[in-house]
Design a protein around this motif. Structure first.
Motif, PDB file in Angstrom:
ATOM      1  N   ASN A 192      51.296  98.701   4.726  1.00 48.00           N
ATOM      2  CA  ASN A 192      52.252  98.750   5.828  1.00 48.00           C
ATOM      3  C   ASN A 192      51.992  99.979   6.694  1.00 48.00           C
ATOM      4  OD1 ASN A 192      53.259 100.487   3.764  1.00 48.00           O
ATOM      5  ND2 ASN A 192      55.343 100.350   4.585  1.00 48.00           N
ATOM      6  N   LYS A 204      49.445  98.145   9.270  1.00 45.69           N
ATOM      7  CA  LYS A 204      49.857  96.740   9.410  1.00 45.69           C
ATOM      8  C   LYS A 204      50.018  96.376  10.881  1.00 45.69           C
ATOM      9  CE  LYS A 204      51.516  92.648   8.071  1.00 45.69           C
ATOM     10  NZ  LYS A 204      52.115  92.055   9.274  1.00 45.69           N
ATOM     11  N   ARG A 226      52.634  98.118   0.047  1.00 46.68           N
ATOM     12  CA  ARG A 226      53.718  98.950   0.586  1.00 46.68           C
ATOM     13  C   ARG A 226      53.470 100.405   0.191  1.00 46.68           C
ATOM     14  NH1 ARG A 226      58.660  98.680   2.796  1.00 46.68           N
ATOM     15  NH2 ARG A 226      58.964  96.432   2.630  1.00 46.68           N
ATOM     16  N   VAL A 233      58.991  95.702   8.689  1.00 50.56           N
ATOM     17  CA  VAL A 233      57.573  95.363   8.744  1.00 50.56           C
ATOM     18  C   VAL A 233      57.461  93.985   9.366  1.00 50.56           C
ATOM     19  CG1 VAL A 233      55.465  94.960   7.412  1.00 50.56           C
ATOM     20  CG2 VAL A 233      57.082  96.734   6.678  1.00 50.56           C
ATOM     21  N   TRP A 242      52.901  90.210   0.268  1.00 50.47           N
ATOM     22  CA  TRP A 242      53.051  91.564  -0.288  1.00 50.47           C
ATOM     23  C   TRP A 242      52.142  91.732  -1.515  1.00 50.47           C
ATOM     24  CZ3 TRP A 242      54.835  95.419   2.270  1.00 50.47           C
ATOM     25  CH2 TRP A 242      55.891  95.288   3.168  1.00 50.47           C
TER      26      TRP A 242
END
Length: 655
Positions: A192, A204, A226, A233, A242
């Motif tokens: 991210n 990201k 993360r 996000v 994720w």
């Protein structure tokens, strides 16, 4: 090129101490020469024996080298192995609980990961990739901060036979898009955000921008780690995944895919003169052999060493001497997310003291920057754990070498000045630290088995002291196999017709001294033609940096109607940047200094002062930008990778 003149004279020499030599993997010149003789006399069995000794094979090879389609060489090509297995599984029986990675985050938090834990993480992420239908031969782009998960991602790709292409986390959306498109990647792995020098890096968001540009239609999934708690996000349902959800409940074992020795391990893009990045394609077995063997020889690795390479995995140094070489040999290493100047300029020295680093490998640019920010600073820290220092990325000027040797190494640590390239995959010329006396500024002698030479335009060896083209005359296992999707460009670039396709052309100019030591004089396109004299830029830079006022210098040429080329120097002083009359006075003094040090022919016509030089986030000076500045040209190159883009305006104004 045959008239390229060496103007740098360095006579200091530092032999290894008796204690270091006696404990070294290659203990003295007699042992070094014996290995070189063995390679010269029995080239194929030399490399074949090393491959059997240092790599674990699923299916042993019977053929060392197939050169029938030269320069598309094949090494060990009927053998099978897995690179991740060689870096992780084979260490578990005896060293499962040995620390593999000591990760220091940007904020100073430290995480230690054992080989068993790293193996578990790699297997789970590899299984996660397989759940996304990533298969052998698929390309996966990794666009990550310098965190443990970047190494996990690389090793997981190697484990399942996917070809990874790491894109440095400082690259722009356009640069990322170009690499995704050229590789035809199916998956991007990113975070991210990244953390660097107390600031966040929007990885990201940059990935999303790249995906929206067009040309990335091959991408099916974007896996997001993360790294920070920042919200929100931006999310594309069906595409974005994720990391933590992907690996959750995945099995902790993943059978490695057994690969042919010549199967591609990774593609790494490097700048090309045409502006289109070149996808350097490395093999599995030959590349890994080069990384492991050079690591044990050049760094004289011992099982209790704590090793730290300050590079990013986005560059070849981070591939060979973070992800693959050290893990392949079972080393403990430090990896670092931040920058050497945050929260202050003592970060490196504090970390060496804290983690008891014994082998330290960094770039000359970082060394020169730290000299400027505090030449006496290392004395404030206990650096007694150090036993060897290394440099990488560019030639190191003698005065920076001496500071590194005396202030950081306490005058007792050999310095391994390594010459190699993205294309060679591993170190080619470097002192074997227990054998070869070092000289400030010289990468010294080739590794055993590396047949380096310096030749003129006809391919004939040049005499000592004369400059020429640096070439490698025989293929070696870690050599680039091709340029991804462009084999014709590969042949033209690295095995040109001018040499009948016989030699690997490095693109660097060099000379040898009376002891046979190699001195890199700069890129072939960094050679200046001044009044009929062909001069290497590195030697003029070294003369400037030898002045006590100067912290760093970069030299380029610009057209001159009388001399052919004029010498333009961009200089960073150890003190404040001078202005007006003071700048003119300092510039005149430096011009006279260079004239005195190496001759009037090398005296800069113009000196510009800046608080820094335009550098990428890996610390490399962007000389093409400096050439444009010197010539008064508009900057049209991509500057998104610059650590300090505001410097360009400063250097323009200093003209």
């Amino acid at each position: 090129m045959s008239a390229l003149e060496s103007i740098l004279k360095e006579t200091r020499s530092f032999p290894p101490s008796d204690d270091f030599r006696q404990k070294a993997a290659i203990p003295g010149m007699e042992a070094y020469n014996a290995l070189c003789d063995q390679a010269n006399d029995q080239y194929l069995s030399f490399w074949g024996d090393l491959a059997r000794e240092l790599l674990t094979w699923k299916k042993p090879f019977s053929r060392v080298l197939d050169d029938s389609a030269a320069p598309f060489f094949k090494w060990f090509d009927d053998g099978e192995l897995n690179v991740s297995y060689n870096c992780l599984d084979r260490h578990l029986p005896e060293n499962a609980n040995k620390i593999a990675l000591i990760f220091e985050a940007d904020d100073g938090a430290v995480t230690r990961v054992t080989y068993a834990e790293l193996h578990r993480r790699v297997c789970q992420f590899a299984n996660g990739l397989k759940s996304l239908d990533v298969q052998k031969g698929d390309r996966v782009v990794i666009y990550m901060p310098m965190v443990i998960e970047a190494i996990v991602a690389m090793q997981a790709c190697a484990r399942i036979g996917a070809i990874h292409s790491v894109v440095f986390g400082g690259f722009s959306a356009g640069a990322l898009r170009d690499r995704v498109q050229d590789a035809g990647a199916r998956v991007v792995i990113t975070a991210n955000e990244g953390l660097r020098g107390g600031k966040t890096v929007p990885l990201k968001a940059t990935t999303d921008e790249a995906m929206d540009m067009g040309g990335c239609e091959s991408i099916e999934h974007v896996v997001v780690y993360r790294r920070t708690d920042s919200e929100p996000v931006k999310w594309t349902e069906g595409r974005d995944v994720w990391w933590h959800q992907l690996v959750d409940k995945q099995p902790e074992q993943c059978e490695p895919a057994w690969m042919n020795a010549e199967d591609p391990l990774f593609i790494l893009y490097t700048s090309g003169s045409t502006g289109k990045p070149k996808g350097i394609q490395h093999s599995s077995a030959g590349y890994l052999l080069g990384a492991i063997n050079s690591f044990r020889w050049v760094f004289d690795y011992k099982p209790n060493d704590v090793y730290w390479c300050t590079a990013d995995v986005g560059w070849i140094t981070g591939h060979s001497y973070i992800c693959y070489g050290p893990l392949g040999i079972g080393a403990t290493q430090v990896i670092f997310e931040g920058v050497p100047t945050y929260p202050d300029a003592n970060r490196f020295w504090r970390m060496i003291e804290q983690h008891k680093v014994s082998l330290f490998y960094t770039a000359p640019t970082a060394i020169r920057s730290l000299i400027k920010l505090g030449a006496e600073a290392p004395k404030q820290f206990d650096l007694s754990s150090l036993r060897l220092l290394g440099t990488v990325g560019e030639p190191i000027n003698p005065e920076a070498w001496m500071w590194y040797y005396e202030m950081v190494g306490g005058g007792r640590c050999p310095i391994v000045d390594t010459w190699w390239q993205t294309e060679t995959g591993s170190a080619m010329i470097a002192p074997m630290p227990g054998a070869v006396p070092t000289k400030p500024g010289s990468c010294t002698l080739p590794l055993p088995g590396i047949m380096a030479d310096i030749v003129d335009e006809s391919g004939a060896p040049v005499e000592a002291g004369k400059g020429g083209f640096l070439v490698i005359k025989k293929p070696f296992p870690s050599l680039v196999r091709t340029i991804w999707g462009d084999p014709d460009r590969f042949k033209k670039t690295y095995f040109p017709e001018e040499f009948d396709g016989k030699f690997y052309l490095a693109g660097d100019s060099a000379h040898r001294d009376e002891n046979g030591y190699f001195w890199i004089m700069g890129r072939i396109d960094d050679v200046l033609n001044v009044s009929g004299h062909r001069l290497g830029t590195m030697e003029i830079e070294s003369a400037l940096v030898a002045n006590p006022l100067v912290a760093e210098a970069a030299v380029v040429g610009k057209p001159h109607e009388i001399k052919g080329e004029a010498v333009v120097a961009f200089v960073v002083l150890k003190g404040p940047r001078p202005q007006g009359d003071e700048a003119r006075k300092v510039a005149d003094n430096l011009k006279q200094w260079v004239a005195h040090e190496i001759g009037k022919i090398a005296q800069p016509d113009e000196i510009r002062f800046g608080e820094n030089l335009p550098k990428t986030r890996s610390g490399k000076i962007m000389r093409r930008l400096l050439r444009s500045l010197a010539r008064g040209e508009e900057i049209v190159q991509d500057v998104s990778t610059l650590e300090n883009p505001q410097i360009l305006q400063q250097l323009q104004e200093s003209a």
